[in-house]
Design an enzyme around this catalytic site. Structure first.
Site, PDB file in Angstrom:
ATOM      1  N   CYS A  42       0.839  -1.208   0.000  1.00  0.00           N
ATOM      2  CA  CYS A  42       0.000   0.000   0.000  1.00  0.00           C
ATOM      3  C   CYS A  42       0.871   1.255   0.000  1.00  0.00           C
ATOM      4  CB  CYS A  42      -0.942  -0.071   1.214  1.00  0.00           C
ATOM      5  SG  CYS A  42      -1.121   1.391   2.193  1.00  0.00           S
ATOM      6  N   CYS A  45       1.105   3.343   3.074  1.00  0.00           N
ATOM      7  CA  CYS A  45       1.895   2.705   4.142  1.00  0.00           C
ATOM      8  C   CYS A  45       3.393   2.900   3.864  1.00  0.00           C
ATOM      9  CB  CYS A  45       1.588   1.209   4.210  1.00  0.00           C
ATOM     10  SG  CYS A  45      -0.156   0.864   4.434  1.00  0.00           S
ATOM     11  N   TRP A 383      34.282   3.563  13.721  1.00  0.00           N
ATOM     12  CA  TRP A 383      33.435   4.725  13.393  1.00  0.00           C
ATOM     13  C   TRP A 383      34.318   5.942  13.137  1.00  0.00           C
ATOM     14  CZ3 TRP A 383      28.676   4.408  11.880  1.00  0.00           C
ATOM     15  CH2 TRP A 383      27.742   3.568  12.474  1.00  0.00           C
ATOM     16  N   HIS A 387      34.539   8.276   9.795  1.00  0.00           N
ATOM     17  CA  HIS A 387      34.167   9.706   9.795  1.00  0.00           C
ATOM     18  C   HIS A 387      35.342  10.526   9.270  1.00  0.00           C
ATOM     19  CE1 HIS A 387      30.296   9.369  11.737  1.00  0.00           C
ATOM     20  NE2 HIS A 387      30.799   8.713  12.757  1.00  0.00           N
ATOM     21  N   HIS A 424      22.688  -4.818  10.756  1.00  0.00           N
ATOM     22  CA  HIS A 424      22.011  -3.538  10.985  1.00  0.00           C
ATOM     23  C   HIS A 424      22.543  -2.467  10.050  1.00  0.00           C
ATOM     24  CE1 HIS A 424      19.678  -4.772  14.389  1.00  0.00           C
ATOM     25  NE2 HIS A 424      20.727  -5.080  15.127  1.00  0.00           N
ATOM     26  N   SER A 448      24.559  10.854  10.459  1.00  0.00           N
ATOM     27  CA  SER A 448      23.180  10.598  10.886  1.00  0.00           C
ATOM     28  C   SER A 448      22.941   9.108  11.131  1.00  0.00           C
ATOM     29  CB  SER A 448      22.180  11.207   9.906  1.00  0.00           C
ATOM     30  OG  SER A 448      21.759  10.258   8.969  1.00  0.00           O
ATOM     31  N   HIS A 450      25.173   6.992  12.181  1.00  0.00           N
ATOM     32  CA  HIS A 450      25.842   6.706  13.450  1.00  0.00           C
ATOM     33  C   HIS A 450      24.910   7.125  14.604  1.00  0.00           C
ATOM     34  CE1 HIS A 450      29.868   7.034  15.892  1.00  0.00           C
ATOM     35  NE2 HIS A 450      28.982   6.284  16.497  1.00  0.00           N
ATOM     36  N   TRP A 472      24.784  12.850  18.892  1.00  0.00           N
ATOM     37  CA  TRP A 472      26.072  13.554  18.878  1.00  0.00           C
ATOM     38  C   TRP A 472      26.113  14.533  17.715  1.00  0.00           C
ATOM     39  CZ3 TRP A 472      30.218  14.179  15.631  1.00  0.00           C
ATOM     40  CH2 TRP A 472      31.463  14.446  16.206  1.00  0.00           C
TER      41      TRP A 472
HETATM   42  P1  FAD Z   1      30.859   5.018  19.245  1.00  0.00           P
HETATM   43  O1  FAD Z   1      29.435   4.960  18.849  1.00  0.00           O
HETATM   44  O2  FAD Z   1      31.735   3.917  18.824  1.00  0.00           O
HETATM   45  O3  FAD Z   1      31.448   6.383  18.685  1.00  0.00           O
HETATM   46  C1  FAD Z   1      32.834   6.670  18.721  1.00  0.00           C
HETATM   47  C2  FAD Z   1      33.028   8.148  18.852  1.00  0.00           C
HETATM   48  O4  FAD Z   1      32.516   8.800  17.689  1.00  0.00           O
HETATM   49  C3  FAD Z   1      32.246   8.770  20.003  1.00  0.00           C
HETATM   50  O5  FAD Z   1      32.987   8.704  21.182  1.00  0.00           O
HETATM   51  C4  FAD Z   1      32.043  10.207  19.527  1.00  0.00           C
HETATM   52  O6  FAD Z   1      33.191  10.981  19.794  1.00  0.00           O
HETATM   53  C5  FAD Z   1      31.920  10.047  18.028  1.00  0.00           C
HETATM   54  N1  FAD Z   1      30.527   9.999  17.587  1.00  0.00           N
HETATM   55  C6  FAD Z   1      29.436   9.527  18.231  1.00  0.00           C
HETATM   56  N2  FAD Z   1      28.353   9.658  17.453  1.00  0.00           N
HETATM   57  C7  FAD Z   1      28.764  10.226  16.310  1.00  0.00           C
HETATM   58  C8  FAD Z   1      28.101  10.610  15.131  1.00  0.00           C
HETATM   59  N3  FAD Z   1      26.776  10.477  14.982  1.00  0.00           N
HETATM   60  N4  FAD Z   1      28.825  11.150  14.123  1.00  0.00           N
HETATM   61  C9  FAD Z   1      30.153  11.324  14.252  1.00  0.00           C
HETATM   62  N5  FAD Z   1      30.846  10.974  15.360  1.00  0.00           N
HETATM   63  C10 FAD Z   1      30.156  10.448  16.372  1.00  0.00           C
HETATM   64  N6  FAD Z   1      27.055  -2.325  18.598  1.00  0.00           N
HETATM   65  C11 FAD Z   1      25.961  -3.029  18.925  1.00  0.00           C
HETATM   66  O7  FAD Z   1      25.822  -3.415  20.092  1.00  0.00           O
HETATM   67  N7  FAD Z   1      24.978  -3.290  18.004  1.00  0.00           N
HETATM   68  C12 FAD Z   1      25.084  -2.866  16.715  1.00  0.00           C
HETATM   69  O8  FAD Z   1      24.215  -3.121  15.887  1.00  0.00           O
HETATM   70  C13 FAD Z   1      26.230  -2.151  16.321  1.00  0.00           C
HETATM   71  N8  FAD Z   1      26.419  -1.749  15.040  1.00  0.00           N
HETATM   72  C14 FAD Z   1      27.599  -1.174  14.683  1.00  0.00           C
HETATM   73  C15 FAD Z   1      27.832  -0.865  13.347  1.00  0.00           C
HETATM   74  C16 FAD Z   1      29.047  -0.317  12.952  1.00  0.00           C
HETATM   75  C17 FAD Z   1      29.294  -0.031  11.508  1.00  0.00           C
HETATM   76  C18 FAD Z   1      30.053  -0.059  13.915  1.00  0.00           C
HETATM   77  C19 FAD Z   1      31.378   0.515  13.492  1.00  0.00           C
HETATM   78  C20 FAD Z   1      29.826  -0.354  15.250  1.00  0.00           C
HETATM   79  C21 FAD Z   1      28.615  -0.910  15.640  1.00  0.00           C
HETATM   80  N9  FAD Z   1      28.354  -1.228  16.972  1.00  0.00           N
HETATM   81  C22 FAD Z   1      27.222  -1.888  17.319  1.00  0.00           C
HETATM   82  C23 FAD Z   1      29.262  -0.765  18.028  1.00  0.00           C
HETATM   83  C24 FAD Z   1      28.740   0.557  18.624  1.00  0.00           C
HETATM   84  O9  FAD Z   1      28.177   1.390  17.617  1.00  0.00           O
HETATM   85  C25 FAD Z   1      29.836   1.375  19.289  1.00  0.00           C
HETATM   86  O10 FAD Z   1      30.875   1.557  18.374  1.00  0.00           O
HETATM   87  C26 FAD Z   1      30.389   0.729  20.533  1.00  0.00           C
HETATM   88  O11 FAD Z   1      29.336   0.424  21.428  1.00  0.00           O
HETATM   89  C27 FAD Z   1      31.375   1.683  21.244  1.00  0.00           C
HETATM   90  O12 FAD Z   1      30.675   2.863  21.567  1.00  0.00           O
HETATM   91  P2  FAD Z   1      31.366   4.223  21.942  1.00  0.00           P
HETATM   92  O13 FAD Z   1      30.774   4.743  23.188  1.00  0.00           O
HETATM   93  O14 FAD Z   1      32.836   4.098  21.941  1.00  0.00           O
HETATM   94  O15 FAD Z   1      30.934   5.252  20.777  1.00  0.00           O
END
Ligand code: FAD
Length: 516
Positions: A42, A45, A383, A387, A424, A448, A450, A472
């Protein structure tokens, strides 16, 4: 049909209803549920689904009190469920009280605009008039009186009471109350402008405005950049002593006696460290890839793309860049259809003939240190690396806006050790990565997505309590990135964000502390 054929996936934070789970989800649940009955064919939807996903992200913190679900009525297996609830048109939204009975058909949810704001307000109205029994996780949503506040600390064992003063048609107080429901040591109450005794006692002149009220009777105004929901929520979640429920309070000395092999390295949380980027390369190239003794087919193409992007844009020390370039040249010269990891490892480590080229061995996490060995580190580095690469691609006037994103997508898909993360991430990439048409939108896309991941993981077991997942950058890190629309909704200022990302991840801004 499978649930995967529907409009939502497990990454959307929406409960996907099936014949197997419908009763356990809807009947006798401790949380209320709003269910979207839809048909995947739909058009309305399909058009509505991004809004439903945005709403799920927007009210993610409310889940213990009210959650969102969806069911694809076009899936033959689900047909009888949709008939059971009397659904005739799509999309139909229904509200199910907490502790619904097996014969409940749910309540209609028709009126009002179907955008995030309109739906959120409607949910609040439904929750406010929730019949008994009240969902146990839902805090009181009614307005507070002076008498209640005067006696508040006698009956509530919290350190912080936030009072949101507002007019009767404002939803901010109730939104922030629900945003904080998973946080301990804080309560939020809404006070109407007409509650004259309290308004006069605190000298309130702005509506909305937020005050912190203490057991001593003292109060202070909460200073925020904008008097709006997101800014109150950001600030209140970060008050000293306020913690996500279930998290033990972070103790700074924990960091020092953690069981990691090395000492805690003090760092500036608002900066990016080269040591994290080099550690990520080491982990990726020497440990993660080593799990693939033979690399061929799609994985080989992925490896070539990844190394090529690193060789082009990694903003590292000359010695590391030389190494990446030499590995890239070597890889491009390989004509076989498969590659052994050991030959890649030789190219990485046996650089005797390549002058001044090496990738330091081992990891030295700095900005990506975790308070425990299982927190942060490599995924944080991954990540950060990507970035940085999206920003470097623009700095270096790269030609292809998809280049870095596709390299990340295929690396994560083929090699990233966390397979659920890869699934994911692939769901998000499939949805929208191909729409990215400029180098600056590539930076914004990754930022976005992230944030989508941060939203999904906030409060998860993998969250380091010392480094809570936020949308963030915070208003403290980049005030100008945040704004509010006339409606009071939070908005990101994209131009300011781009300026911020370009500077935060720029090569000149990288810190070289703790490098060998
Ligand atoms: P992180 O999320 O790793 O971020 C690292 C640093 O990047 C932060 O300290 C901040 O300085 C900066 N940051 C934060 N947000 C943003 C943003 N939006 N844009 C730019 N910089 C930013 N874990 C799971 O449990 N399930 C999942 O499905 C999962 N999927 C993931 C997919 C990918 C591709 C990656 C690389 C990691 C994934 N992880 C997942 C791991 C999770 O996202 C974190 O990397 C992990 O938990 C460590 O978190 P952190 O607090 O160090 O911050």
């Amino acid at each position: 049909f499978t649930t995967e054929a529907g409009l939502y996936t497990a990454s959307d934070q929406i409960v996907i209803l099936t014949p197997d789970n419908v009763d356990s989800v809807l009947v006798n649940s401790t949380a209320a549920l709003v269910v979207e009955f839809y048909a995947s064919w739909c058009g309305h939807c399909i058009a509505f689904s991004p809004e439903w996903k945005r709403l799920a992200r927007d009210i993610k913190e409310w889940k213990p009190a009210v959650d969102l679900a969806a069911i694809d009525c076009a899936n033959g297996d689900n047909g009888p469920i949709c008939s059971r609830f009397g659904v005739k048109g799509y999309p139909t939204l229904k509200f199910f009280h907490a502790y619904s009975k097996p014969d409940s058909k749910g309540q209609g949810f028709r009126e009002g605009p179907r955008d995030v704001r309109g739906l959120r307000h409607k949910i609040i109205e439904k929750m406010e008039t929730h019949e008994e029994p009240w969902p146990p996780a839902c805090p009181p949503l009614e307005t507070a009186s002076k008498a209640e506040i005067d006696n508040f600390f006698e009956t509530n064992g919290v350190e912080h009471l936030a009072l949101i003063f507002e007019t009767s048609n404002s939803y901010v107080g109730r939104e922030v109350t629900l945003d904080l429901l998973q946080y301990e040591n804080i309560a939020v109450r809404r006070v109407l402008r007409t509650e004259e005794a309290l308004v006069a006692k605190l000298g309130v002149t702005d509506f909305p405005s937020c005050y912190l009220y203490y057991p001593s009777g003292n109060f202070t105004r909460l200073h925020v950049q904008n008097e709006a929901r997101t800014f109150y929520t950001y600030a209140l979640q970060r008050l000293p002593g306020v913690l996500r429920a279930g998290n033990t309070p972070p103790v700074t000395s924990d960091l020092l006696k953690n069981t990691t092999e090395d000492q805690w390295r003090p760092f500036n949380g608002s900066r990016v460290y080269m040591a994290d980027l080099e550690s990520t390369l080491h982990y990726s190239l020497r440990l993660e890839l080593a799990a693939h003794p033979v690399i061929k087919g799609e994985a080989l193409i992925t490896l070539q793309r990844y190394i090529s992007v690193l060789a082009k844009y990694f903003p590292g020390r000359p010695v590391v860049r030389n190494l990446l370039k030499s590995v890239d040249t070597w890889l491009k010269g390989q004509n076989d259809t498969e590659l052994s990891y050991s030959s890649l490892r030789d190219a990485l480590d046996n650089t005797a003939e390549v002058p001044n080229a090496a990738l330091p061995e081992g990891v030295r996490w700095v900005g990506c240190q975790g308070s425990k060995p299982h927190f942060r580190r490599y995924p944080c580095g991954m990540w950060t690396l990507f970035h940085v690469l999206t920003v470097q691609a623009e700095e270096a006037a790269g030609k292809d806006p998809q280049e870095v994103l596709q390299a990340m997508r295929s690396y994560v898909h083929s090699f990233f050790g966390c397979q659920a993360c890869a699934t994911h991430f692939e769901n998000m990439a499939k949805d929208s990565m191909s729409h990215v048409g400029t180098l600056s939108t590539a930076m914004l896309w990754l930022w976005s997505r992230h944030n989508h991941v941060n939203n999904r993981l906030a409060g998860a077991l993998s969250e380091d309590p010392h480094f809570p997942k936020i949308q963030w950058p915070s208003p403290e890190l980049c005030p100008s990135c945040h704004g509010v629309k006339k409606s009071g909704e939070h908005t990101w200022n994209q131009e300011e964000l781009l300026t911020f990302l370009r500077s935060h991840f720029s090569s000149e801004h990288l810190l070289s502390d703790y490098l060998e």
